[in-house]
Design a protein around this motif. Structure first.
Motif, PDB file in Angstrom:
ATOM      1  N   SER B 461       0.834  -1.202   0.000  1.00 13.16           N
ATOM      2  CA  SER B 461       0.000   0.000   0.000  1.00 13.16           C
ATOM      3  C   SER B 461       0.869   1.253   0.000  1.00 13.16           C
ATOM      4  O   SER B 461       0.519   2.245  -0.630  1.00 13.16           O
ATOM      5  CB  SER B 461      -0.972  -0.008   1.176  1.00 13.16           C
ATOM      6  OG  SER B 461      -0.282  -0.044   2.377  1.00 13.16           O
ATOM      7  N   VAL B 464       1.934   1.606  -3.627  1.00 14.90           N
ATOM      8  CA  VAL B 464       0.867   1.936  -4.570  1.00 14.90           C
ATOM      9  C   VAL B 464       0.531   3.420  -4.525  1.00 14.90           C
ATOM     10  O   VAL B 464       0.369   4.052  -5.565  1.00 14.90           O
ATOM     11  CB  VAL B 464      -0.388   1.092  -4.259  1.00 14.90           C
ATOM     12  CG1 VAL B 464      -1.582   1.646  -4.992  1.00 14.90           C
ATOM     13  CG2 VAL B 464      -0.169  -0.334  -4.670  1.00 14.90           C
ATOM     14  N   PHE B 591      -2.603  -2.080 -12.499  1.00 20.86           N
ATOM     15  CA  PHE B 591      -3.185  -0.984 -11.727  1.00 20.86           C
ATOM     16  C   PHE B 591      -3.083   0.325 -12.516  1.00 20.86           C
ATOM     17  O   PHE B 591      -4.046   1.081 -12.634  1.00 20.86           O
ATOM     18  CB  PHE B 591      -2.445  -0.884 -10.395  1.00 20.86           C
ATOM     19  CG  PHE B 591      -2.875   0.244  -9.521  1.00 20.86           C
ATOM     20  CD1 PHE B 591      -4.064   0.192  -8.826  1.00 20.86           C
ATOM     21  CD2 PHE B 591      -2.083   1.372  -9.391  1.00 20.86           C
ATOM     22  CE1 PHE B 591      -4.461   1.233  -8.017  1.00 20.86           C
ATOM     23  CE2 PHE B 591      -2.474   2.416  -8.573  1.00 20.86           C
ATOM     24  CZ  PHE B 591      -3.662   2.349  -7.891  1.00 20.86           C
ATOM     25  N   TRP B 644      -4.389  -5.162  -3.526  1.00 19.92           N
ATOM     26  CA  TRP B 644      -4.764  -4.677  -4.856  1.00 19.92           C
ATOM     27  C   TRP B 644      -6.265  -4.563  -5.006  1.00 19.92           C
ATOM     28  O   TRP B 644      -6.753  -3.667  -5.705  1.00 19.92           O
ATOM     29  CB  TRP B 644      -4.175  -5.593  -5.932  1.00 19.92           C
ATOM     30  CG  TRP B 644      -2.689  -5.552  -5.925  1.00 19.92           C
ATOM     31  CD1 TRP B 644      -1.848  -6.490  -5.438  1.00 19.92           C
ATOM     32  CD2 TRP B 644      -1.865  -4.483  -6.391  1.00 19.92           C
ATOM     33  NE1 TRP B 644      -0.547  -6.097  -5.570  1.00 19.92           N
ATOM     34  CE2 TRP B 644      -0.532  -4.856  -6.157  1.00 19.92           C
ATOM     35  CE3 TRP B 644      -2.109  -3.243  -6.969  1.00 19.92           C
ATOM     36  CZ2 TRP B 644       0.552  -4.047  -6.478  1.00 19.92           C
ATOM     37  CZ3 TRP B 644      -1.040  -2.444  -7.299  1.00 19.92           C
ATOM     38  CH2 TRP B 644       0.272  -2.837  -7.057  1.00 19.92           C
ATOM     39  N   SER B 647      -7.131  -1.320  -3.720  1.00 20.33           N
ATOM     40  CA  SER B 647      -6.585  -0.260  -4.563  1.00 20.33           C
ATOM     41  C   SER B 647      -7.427  -0.071  -5.814  1.00 20.33           C
ATOM     42  O   SER B 647      -7.725   1.059  -6.205  1.00 20.33           O
ATOM     43  CB  SER B 647      -5.156  -0.606  -4.981  1.00 20.33           C
ATOM     44  OG  SER B 647      -4.395  -0.964  -3.869  1.00 20.33           O
TER      45      SER B 647
END
Lengths: 778, 778
Positions: B461, B464, B591, B644, B647
């Protein structure tokens, strides 16, 4: 096998001839005209052994009077209660501090010092156990209909009691109060009006849990410094030892704990009071801020926004902390995993099939059919009702405007009709409410949810949406269509204060007084009518048998209670009381209050203050209501406030939007930023709203729903049961493995090069077996 | 107890003198200068019995060459592997279709037809078991330091292998490829470029599961008609029987299933490919809509809004369906409850204390300290880094503007510097990325999370958020500050297409080609240098012992492999490859693509189309990368795509806001409603955004995270283990209960009137005991 048959007598050494039974737990009143066979069949079932499909409870009937229905008192021996407690998966705290499934074998574990076999089960648990047994009297394959009523069919597996209730063969079935316990409870609870006790709603924590709790507390203190709620830190409370009679003397004047409410009224009632206490405590801060705002008379944009933002984030914090608190409470009550219970509710109907989980034969109903009904039928119907409500509101407003016009034109003649539309609207709302409640309940029953939790969830969520529209749509109309902030403010104040005060009076005091007066009047009237020669005949015509059969006067063939037994009078008194359905109305009141306080908090910040005052009173009137106005409530074992948690959270999110919009519309604020263009002005509040919503989301997502100690305790139980499972499968032995391995593959040899060192043996491995003495000796 | 000691020999009948071991699973390379004592101590530990703290694995060293470090091959007997599979809580599907803990006693349950004891564990599971054993070699109380290194202290309970790795005593430790299986996998996987196979990523469902699956499918069809994904409906696939050698011949040309990837590469890799396949399928619809939008050239406000709204809600549907799909996959892999695992990760350090859950002695570290570190140290540091990034971006944009000005004033002289700021910025971003990754990893290790899941979650995290800012902040700047939609459109297209194409080349092909060339060059260079008289001495100076000790030339006192064993060459080759850390880079790519496609979909609807093309290629290059470029990956047992999921969901929510804002800003749309005031225009899009967000929320909340059949299967297991627990406690007997009851209370009598029929007996109940013959006989 024989000895176990003769055991019931162990508990009643006076033999089946004695008319004395242990304290009555349930009273069942049959219809005066119910066929004698049907009554006797059910009573037989209640008394019969488990293996014959009975409930193994004790039954005595009241001495019968002419033309009155049969009333029976149901009770159970202590042994039976303990047995049921185990089979009903009751969870209790063990002396090690963990909450485990109650188990007769490990009884010692559950016996705290001070508890005996008599008091190990609380009154609430005893009530729950007896009802559990009554509900699980189910029809067998060969029993096609109720004896005496060929038209009342029994589907195999159907709960017989619920059929009797549905067909009104049983007119009333309620648990009897335990007056001694109730009195001692009431004394400490609602009678001490000026006591601060209601705020000290704490669990009786034992020492181990207290340590866990302290840790969790330290943790909150570190992660969210300053956000700690006062009632999360407590000193170690003295443990309430038991609920037996000796309690009264000892605990006089002590703080009153949720644990005691729970031990008598059960988890759902105790949960409501915990929530009410928690929520009231949490309202203190907004109330203080509201007063502060009034005193300081804030008047910059930043100040307004800060106050609003704080209030709105505080809502999330309250609800998150409550979720954690709730998990703690539910854990210590052993109801944390009640949501995923496998048992189906009594009213659930369906084809008898094997349950895919338990393998037992149970009514089954396809899940997708329920879903289909919910989304394809119920949802549109509810939607139409909501539209109807909105439409009615619009018409009322429109009519009022028209009258306003007419008044201007034609003077005071029209003025007398000014309040007709709103009065008419109010009456209509009341009427619609009444029918909608029936509709919602009917729809939910028709949807046929398997578990009680799902059933309640769907019913309450239907009602909550409707109530939301009914109560708040007019405020929304005033706020965002008429945009009259002063009118909004007065409207909120009126609805909050006046209606709530009336509510108190109406829900607790009025029924109590009126009911008592009415009962006395009715009794005297009936006796006069009966005795008067003119009306006696007429009277008998009116009280006509419903099911056609003439009431037989022969007494039921079971033992009757002593005619002087005080329980007979008590049963008669309590039968006249209204049954306590659930805490729905109480939660609804809180929900609406929550709406009034937070939806429009930026317009009327004083609302929180009035709400606190109201809630203090509410704690008392609700207590009074439970102890005096209603029948003893049926225990519901709940692990959360259910659908209300989500409703409050949703209302919190809506509040962010309404408050942002209210601040944006507020004429007082507009002049604070005269240079901003209208678009910029709107964007400020859109950004503010998004920021607060993002904060709320982050909070909800970051704060775990269960405190660490609860998670650890659950993991511990999980781990232990996993270990037990492994142990039960037997300790794995190398010997077992290598012997087996050899018998399939012959001598394993790790000498060969490639993977799969020994060729896969389809031939049973006999070819490879090279027995050698030294490997055989074990 | 004696017999069990002699059992190791059962598996190696050639005796400890044989140099042959089963296929190598792990290769451990020690540092050339590592002290001989330390090496031998560890090898001893690996070979030792469990009761002496060993791992009971088989070890052989490679024949040593001068000045090279010791390399050992680690393997295990089949029996040992099965044992470990049980103790490591591996879950496997039983022949009844349920997934249960693997248990040697119930081995037959796990043996599908076609599976043998050799093939019941997949290559991935074998790798997992060996590593599990290696990791659980932990230091004992009395072992203060690593032998030969008094300065390297061992804390009791520390994983010894991780200490060796941290101190670089072990320079490399990797699982060895199983070339046969790998080849057959690679043939079907990445070599068949024009096959549609990658889309058919399905589980090999057995019949019972298939039925469950069909039901779930019917259900989706009913609840969300039309929203069904094509790959949710499959015909019953032929069951893959085994992973043994006979597979190649049979399954040639069959569709390729996730199950096979999983059986070789483990769950995390298979999960990534499932996700990639699912996501690519889901993108087909937006891609088709994008093309449609281009062809139809929509130009009313409603049309634009509809397309945007559909795309944005589709995102939620994808992610919700993926969550359900993921639960299905994870359930069939037995990794669904891996999140709440009790085992701590190898690198976790702390005081040795009793674990509150298991009662075992383990390193413990207060939870609140970790939280404190996360919120008080890591979060602010990450925040500062993000600010730094934004600041750098602003400077770059500012410099570019300045240059633009100068160019206008001073002409082409300044023009040559035009691209200096962006080039400089790109270089800086690359550099910052590199260091930030180290920082994030370091911070997460320092935070000291107990479980692997938490550790990965916090690390990823952090990364990201940083990548999000790095990649999208410039686009946000263009979209909402410069408000140049054409520039935004071209920027998105460039970043999406160009960078992704380069990525393919860079991540798979380039390292493969370059590495091979480099290795050949380096080898020849070293051998030349060594052989040349001038440089030979110098060379020996450079390759100096790190830990000071002179490399001893005496061979390690364990058996060596046959010098001609092909595994020696294989180990050397694979040692030169890069280790495969995790699928982080691959997920990150998805992503960012997801961001490019959906954040600005209303401006550049064609993005989805390019993304689909890219992903088809991605499936192939990723497969190639795994099979050829990297060392065999270490198996991670995961039950979801972890951080993910969140996210992607967050990105989906942000996309609603950006698209609403983009539509609002779009000059093409503004003239479609010329009568609306600016405030009304803004409010339209605020309302649109709120409506879409509310829809998303409702969807996320209404769709259960696990399909019904998974929930039922889990409940079934839960119920069974609960039953087992009850059974283990012993069948409750009435006899036990009533005997006990009597011994405390004397004869229970239900004759007395009041509650608590027998007074609570403090006197042991002797006073009440009225023994009577007929109750005693049982």
């Amino acid at each position: 096998m024989q000895p176990s048959d003769s055991e019931d007598e162990v508990d009643s050494p006076d033999g089946p001839g004695s008319s004395h039974i242990p304290p009555t737990i349930y009273v069942i009143k049959f219809h005066p005209a119910a066929a004698r066979e049907a009554i006797e069949w059910l009573i037989e079932k209640i008394e019969a052994k488990h293996k014959y499909g009975g409930a193994e409870l004790l039954v005595r009937c009241e001495p019968q009077k002419q033309s009155q229905g049969v009333s029976v008192h149901v009770s159970a021996t202590k042994i039976k209660l303990l047995e049921v407690a185990e089979s009903a998966d009751l969870q209790k705290k063990t002396s090690s501090g963990l909450v485990q499934d109650f188990c007769v074998r490990d009884l010692d574990q559950f016996l705290y010092p001070g508890l005996t076999l008599d008091t190990v089960l609380t009154p609430a648990e005893r009530e729950y156990c007896v009802r559990h047994e009554l509900d699980s009297i189910r029809a067998k394959q060969e029993e096609g209909h109720v004896p005496g009523y060929p038209q009342i069919l029994l589907h195999p597996g159907e709960s017989i009691i619920s059929v009797y209730l549905a067909e009104e063969l049983i007119t009333d079935m309620f648990p009897l109060h335990d007056r001694q316990v109730l009195e001692s409870l009431a004394n400490k609870w609602y009678k001490a009006i000026f006591q601060i006790a209601p705020f000290g709603l704490q669990l009786s924590l034992d020492v181990e849990k207290y340590e866990f709790f302290q840790k969790a507390n330290d943790y909150i203190e570190r992660v969210l410094p300053g956000f700690q709620l006062p009632n999360l830190t407590g000193t170690i409370p003295k443990r309430k030892e038991s609920t037996d009679e000796s309690m009264d003397a000892k605990s006089e004047g002590e703080a009153f704990y949720t644990e005691e409410i729970r031990s008598y009224f059960g988890e759902s009632v105790a949960m409501y009071f915990s929530f009410l206490g928690f929520y009231t405590m949490a309202l203190l801060l907004p109330a203080a801020l509201g007063l502060l705002q009034m005193v300081l008379s804030v008047d910059t944009l930043t100040e307004y926004s800060l106050f609003a933002a704080f209030n709105l984030i505080w809502v999330t914090i309250i609800l998150e902390l409550w979720k954690r608190r709730c998990a703690e409470i539910a854990y210590s009550w052993g109801t944390l995993d009640k949501q995923c219970q496998v048992e189906s509710r009594p009213g659930f109907s369906g084809e008898m099939r094997q349950n895919p989980v338990t393998g037992r034969f149970e009514p089954c109903y396809p899940h997708w059919k329920t879903k289909l009904k919910v989304y394809m039928v119920s949802a549109p119907i509810v939607g139409l009702c909501l539209l109807g409500c909105l439409w009615m509101m619009m018409i009322a407003f429109f009519a009022e405007e028209q009258l306003m016009d007419w008044k201007k034109r034609y003077g005071s003649v029209a003025g007398i009709f000014m309040h007709v539309p709103s009065a008419f609207y109010a009456a209509l709302v009341w009427l619609m409410n009444y029918y909608y409640k029936k509709l919602a309940t009917g729809l939910t029953v028709w949807e046929n949810h398997r578990t009680q939790y799902d059933h309640d969830w769907h019913r309450v969520s239907k009602l909550v949406i409707f109530e939301f529209i009914n109560n708040f749509s007019s405020l929304f109309y005033i706020a965002f269509y008429i945009q009259d902030m002063d009118m909004l403010c007065s409207q909120v104040a009126t609805m909050l204060i006046v209606t709530q005060m009336i509510n108190h009076f109406q829900e607790a005091l009025l029924p109590y007084v009126v009911k008592k007066a009415y009962n006395q009047f009715a009794d005297s009237l009936v006796s006069q009518l009966r005795s008067h020669p003119l009306t006696a005949k007429l009277f008998e015509e009116i009280v006509k048998p419903v099911h056609g059969a003439e009431p037989e006067e022969s007494p039921v063939c079971i033992l009757a209670l002593d005619p002087k037994d005080p329980r007979i009078v008590q049963a008669k008194e309590e039968c006249d009381l209204d049954p306590y359905e659930d805490a729905y109305d109480d939660y609804l009141e809180m929900f609406l209050q929550f709406g009034y306080v937070f939806l429009f908090s930026s317009v009327y910040p004083m609302a929180a203050f009035w709400a606190v005052l109201n809630n203090v009173l509410e704690l008392k009137t609700d207590a009074f209501k439970l102890c005096r106005v209603f029948q003893r409530p049926k225990v519901k074992r709940v692990g959360s406030i259910g659908v209300w948690q989500g409703s409050f959270e949703l209302l919190g999110a809506v509040a962010v939007m309404t408050n942002s919009a209210l601040l944006c519309l507020s004429p007082r604020l507009r002049h604070l930023a005269p240079t901003a263009s209208p678009v910029e002005w709107v964007l400020i509040f859109v950004l503010l709203e998004h920021a607060i919503l993002a904060c709320k989301m982050a909070l909800m997502w970051l704060v775990p729903d269960q405190p660490l100690w609860v998670r650890q305790a659950l993991e511990k139980i999980n781990y232990q049961s996993k270990l037990a499972l492994k142990n039960e499968r037997g300790k794995k032995t190398r010997r077992h493995l290598s012997r087996r391995f050899r018998s399939v593959h012959g001598m394993p040899r790790s000498g060969s090069r490639s993977r799969g060192t020994t060729p896969v043996a389809q031939n049973g491995g006999l070819r490879h077996r090279t027995p050698s003495g030294n490997y055989r000796e074990y």
